[in-house]
Write a protein that holds these residues in place. Structure first.
Motif, PDB file in Angstrom:
ATOM      1  N   VAL A 157       0.842  -1.202   0.000  1.00  0.00           N
ATOM      2  CA  VAL A 157       0.000   0.000   0.000  1.00  0.00           C
ATOM      3  C   VAL A 157       0.876   1.250   0.000  1.00  0.00           C
ATOM      4  O   VAL A 157       0.610   2.209  -0.736  1.00  0.00           O
ATOM      5  N   GLY A 158       1.927   1.241   0.819  1.00  0.00           N
ATOM      6  CA  GLY A 158       2.839   2.379   0.868  1.00  0.00           C
ATOM      7  C   GLY A 158       3.485   2.644  -0.474  1.00  0.00           C
ATOM      8  O   GLY A 158       3.669   3.799  -0.871  1.00  0.00           O
ATOM      9  N   LYS A 159       3.817   1.568  -1.172  1.00  0.00           N
ATOM     10  CA  LYS A 159       4.406   1.691  -2.504  1.00  0.00           C
ATOM     11  C   LYS A 159       3.451   2.440  -3.431  1.00  0.00           C
ATOM     12  O   LYS A 159       3.862   3.262  -4.240  1.00  0.00           O
ATOM     13  N   ALA A 160       2.159   2.169  -3.277  1.00  0.00           N
ATOM     14  CA  ALA A 160       1.160   2.763  -4.165  1.00  0.00           C
ATOM     15  C   ALA A 160       0.580   4.077  -3.656  1.00  0.00           C
ATOM     16  O   ALA A 160       0.284   4.966  -4.446  1.00  0.00           O
ATOM     17  N   ALA A 161       0.413   4.219  -2.327  1.00  0.00           N
ATOM     18  CA  ALA A 161      -0.387   5.330  -1.817  1.00  0.00           C
ATOM     19  C   ALA A 161       0.346   6.332  -0.940  1.00  0.00           C
ATOM     20  O   ALA A 161      -0.212   7.365  -0.610  1.00  0.00           O
ATOM     21  N   GLY A 162       1.536   6.050  -0.483  1.00  0.00           N
ATOM     22  CA  GLY A 162       2.216   6.977   0.404  1.00  0.00           C
ATOM     23  C   GLY A 162       1.941   6.678   1.864  1.00  0.00           C
ATOM     24  O   GLY A 162       1.444   5.613   2.204  1.00  0.00           O
ATOM     25  N   THR A 163       2.208   7.612   2.775  1.00  0.00           N
ATOM     26  CA  THR A 163       2.231   7.353   4.214  1.00  0.00           C
ATOM     27  C   THR A 163       0.993   7.794   4.992  1.00  0.00           C
ATOM     28  O   THR A 163       0.851   7.448   6.154  1.00  0.00           O
ATOM     29  N   ARG A 164       0.094   8.545   4.447  1.00  0.00           N
ATOM     30  CA  ARG A 164      -1.031   9.121   5.207  1.00  0.00           C
ATOM     31  C   ARG A 164      -1.917   8.050   5.857  1.00  0.00           C
ATOM     32  O   ARG A 164      -2.377   8.216   6.978  1.00  0.00           O
ATOM     33  N   LEU A 165      -2.158   6.932   5.198  1.00  0.00           N
ATOM     34  CA  LEU A 165      -3.031   5.884   5.721  1.00  0.00           C
ATOM     35  C   LEU A 165      -2.493   5.277   7.019  1.00  0.00           C
ATOM     36  O   LEU A 165      -3.264   4.919   7.903  1.00  0.00           O
ATOM     37  N   GLY A 166      -1.176   5.191   7.155  1.00  0.00           N
ATOM     38  CA  GLY A 166      -0.572   4.611   8.359  1.00  0.00           C
ATOM     39  C   GLY A 166      -0.982   5.342   9.622  1.00  0.00           C
ATOM     40  O   GLY A 166      -1.199   4.732  10.669  1.00  0.00           O
ATOM     41  N   ARG A 167      -1.109   6.634   9.562  1.00  0.00           N
ATOM     42  CA  ARG A 167      -1.498   7.453  10.713  1.00  0.00           C
ATOM     43  C   ARG A 167      -2.902   7.089  11.190  1.00  0.00           C
ATOM     44  O   ARG A 167      -3.142   6.937  12.383  1.00  0.00           O
ATOM     45  N   ILE A 168      -3.817   6.922  10.267  1.00  0.00           N
ATOM     46  CA  ILE A 168      -5.207   6.591  10.604  1.00  0.00           C
ATOM     47  C   ILE A 168      -5.287   5.215  11.258  1.00  0.00           C
ATOM     48  O   ILE A 168      -5.976   5.025  12.260  1.00  0.00           O
ATOM     49  N   VAL A 169      -4.563   4.250  10.706  1.00  0.00           N
ATOM     50  CA  VAL A 169      -4.569   2.886  11.235  1.00  0.00           C
ATOM     51  C   VAL A 169      -3.985   2.849  12.644  1.00  0.00           C
ATOM     52  O   VAL A 169      -4.521   2.188  13.536  1.00  0.00           O
ATOM     53  N   GLU A 170      -2.890   3.564  12.861  1.00  0.00           N
ATOM     54  CA  GLU A 170      -2.272   3.585  14.190  1.00  0.00           C
ATOM     55  C   GLU A 170      -3.206   4.227  15.213  1.00  0.00           C
ATOM     56  O   GLU A 170      -3.325   3.757  16.347  1.00  0.00           O
ATOM     57  N   LEU A 171      -3.889   5.266  14.841  1.00  0.00           N
ATOM     58  CA  LEU A 171      -4.851   5.928  15.714  1.00  0.00           C
ATOM     59  C   LEU A 171      -5.990   4.976  16.087  1.00  0.00           C
ATOM     60  O   LEU A 171      -6.346   4.831  17.261  1.00  0.00           O
ATOM     61  N   ALA A 172      -6.540   4.274  15.107  1.00  0.00           N
ATOM     62  CA  ALA A 172      -7.617   3.314  15.365  1.00  0.00           C
ATOM     63  C   ALA A 172      -7.132   2.166  16.250  1.00  0.00           C
ATOM     64  O   ALA A 172      -7.857   1.712  17.145  1.00  0.00           O
ATOM     65  N   GLY A 173      -5.918   1.691  16.022  1.00  0.00           N
ATOM     66  CA  GLY A 173      -5.361   0.623  16.857  1.00  0.00           C
ATOM     67  C   GLY A 173      -5.216   1.052  18.306  1.00  0.00           C
ATOM     68  O   GLY A 173      -5.501   0.279  19.229  1.00  0.00           O
ATOM     69  N   GLY A 174      -4.789   2.283  18.541  1.00  0.00           N
ATOM     70  CA  GLY A 174      -4.662   2.797  19.901  1.00  0.00           C
ATOM     71  C   GLY A 174      -6.000   2.871  20.616  1.00  0.00           C
ATOM     72  O   GLY A 174      -6.128   2.471  21.775  1.00  0.00           O
ATOM     73  N   VAL A 175      -7.008   3.357  19.924  1.00  0.00           N
ATOM     74  CA  VAL A 175      -8.349   3.438  20.504  1.00  0.00           C
ATOM     75  C   VAL A 175      -8.863   2.029  20.836  1.00  0.00           C
ATOM     76  O   VAL A 175      -9.447   1.798  21.910  1.00  0.00           O
ATOM     77  N   ALA A 176      -8.620   1.072  19.944  1.00  0.00           N
ATOM     78  CA  ALA A 176      -9.083  -0.304  20.171  1.00  0.00           C
ATOM     79  C   ALA A 176      -8.398  -0.927  21.388  1.00  0.00           C
ATOM     80  O   ALA A 176      -9.039  -1.631  22.176  1.00  0.00           O
ATOM     81  N   LEU A 177      -7.116  -0.669  21.580  1.00  0.00           N
ATOM     82  CA  LEU A 177      -6.414  -1.217  22.748  1.00  0.00           C
ATOM     83  C   LEU A 177      -6.947  -0.633  24.048  1.00  0.00           C
ATOM     84  O   LEU A 177      -7.110  -1.350  25.037  1.00  0.00           O
ATOM     85  N   ILE A 178      -7.193   0.658  24.071  1.00  0.00           N
ATOM     86  CA  ILE A 178      -7.753   1.280  25.276  1.00  0.00           C
ATOM     87  C   ILE A 178      -9.132   0.681  25.571  1.00  0.00           C
ATOM     88  O   ILE A 178      -9.440   0.357  26.721  1.00  0.00           O
ATOM     89  N   ALA A 179      -9.939   0.496  24.542  1.00  0.00           N
ATOM     90  CA  ALA A 179     -11.273  -0.094  24.727  1.00  0.00           C
ATOM     91  C   ALA A 179     -11.172  -1.527  25.244  1.00  0.00           C
ATOM     92  O   ALA A 179     -11.930  -1.929  26.139  1.00  0.00           O
ATOM     93  N   LEU A 180     -10.232  -2.308  24.727  1.00  0.00           N
ATOM     94  CA  LEU A 180     -10.045  -3.680  25.183  1.00  0.00           C
ATOM     95  C   LEU A 180      -9.600  -3.708  26.647  1.00  0.00           C
ATOM     96  O   LEU A 180     -10.096  -4.503  27.450  1.00  0.00           O
ATOM     97  N   GLY A 181      -8.668  -2.827  27.011  1.00  0.00           N
ATOM     98  CA  GLY A 181      -8.234  -2.745  28.410  1.00  0.00           C
ATOM     99  C   GLY A 181      -9.375  -2.367  29.338  1.00  0.00           C
ATOM    100  O   GLY A 181      -9.525  -2.928  30.430  1.00  0.00           O
ATOM    101  N   LEU A 182     -10.208  -1.431  28.913  1.00  0.00           N
ATOM    102  CA  LEU A 182     -11.362  -1.020  29.710  1.00  0.00           C
ATOM    103  C   LEU A 182     -12.358  -2.167  29.858  1.00  0.00           C
ATOM    104  O   LEU A 182     -12.903  -2.392  30.946  1.00  0.00           O
ATOM    105  N   LYS A 183     -12.558  -2.926  28.806  1.00  0.00           N
ATOM    106  CA  LYS A 183     -13.455  -4.083  28.857  1.00  0.00           C
ATOM    107  C   LYS A 183     -12.948  -5.111  29.872  1.00  0.00           C
ATOM    108  O   LYS A 183     -13.720  -5.632  30.681  1.00  0.00           O
ATOM    109  N   ILE A 184     -11.666  -5.405  29.850  1.00  0.00           N
ATOM    110  CA  ILE A 184     -11.084  -6.360  30.803  1.00  0.00           C
ATOM    111  C   ILE A 184     -11.280  -5.865  32.226  1.00  0.00           C
ATOM    112  O   ILE A 184     -11.698  -6.619  33.114  1.00  0.00           O
TER     113      ILE A 184
END
Length: 194
Positions: A157-184
């Protein structure tokens, strides 16, 4: 016991750093499909090993912290998630530096260093999983496979699209981890039914 959905969320969240990093590498190095597969394999193996190391450390300490293990798991997952969110929000500065002439090295050592750097958080999660007495072998395999797939995809994807998408994915992953920790935490406090 973690549900399959929780394991899937954890696997994708733990892979978000690698996905974001490989998008940047793909944009810089333009890998072929075989190169992307080999690099993805390195990321997947490292990401599968680090929670095992963290789990072993957590097992060693479990007897001392059993009464507050859910708080520790929440704290570790929350801290890792917050760090991912912080890094995603600061990513524009790092991208500006890379454009300014500081590009990542192409060598195997640089690849392994990047893989280790993106997987350190998985070690902390492994400690939390030990405290929860989770099936670490299954979870490490899921994290490793997911990271392999997403890192390979990230390079392409980076080869084709550049770096902007990585930021969005990392942000979503962080939110998901906090939610999982809160659930536990809420399950162990009896607020949510297990």
């Amino acid at each position: 016991m973690m549900s399959p959905v929780a394991i899937a969320i954890l696997s994708v969240s733990m892979s978000a750093d690698a996905f974001a990093a490989t998008i940047g590498r793909g944009a810089q190095h333009r890998p072929t499909v075989p190169q992307a597969l080999r690099s993805g394999l390195v990321f997947g193996l490292v990401e599968a090993i680090t929670p095992l190391i963290g789990f072993a450390l957590g097992v060693a300490a479990a007897g001392f912290v059993q009464a507050v293990d859910h708080w520790i798991a929440f704290g570790l997952l929350g801290a890792v998630g917050a760090k991912m969110i912080w890094e995603a929000l600061r990513r524009d500065e790092a991208e500006a530096e890379a454009v300014g002439g500081k590009t990542a090295s192409r060598g195997l050592l640089a690849l392994v260093a990047t893989a280790v750097g993106t997987s350190i958080d998985a070690g902390a999660v492994g400690v939390g999983l030990a405290l929860l007495e989770a099936n670490i072998w299954l979870i490490a395999a899921c994290i490793g496979f997911t990271t392999f797939a997403l890192a390979t995809l990230g390079l392409l994807v980076g080869k084709a699209a550049g770096t902007r998408l990585g930021r969005i994915v990392e942000l979503a992953g962080g939110v998901a981890l906090i939610a999982l920790g809160l659930k536990i935490l809420l399950e162990h406090l009896g607020v949510l039914a297990v």
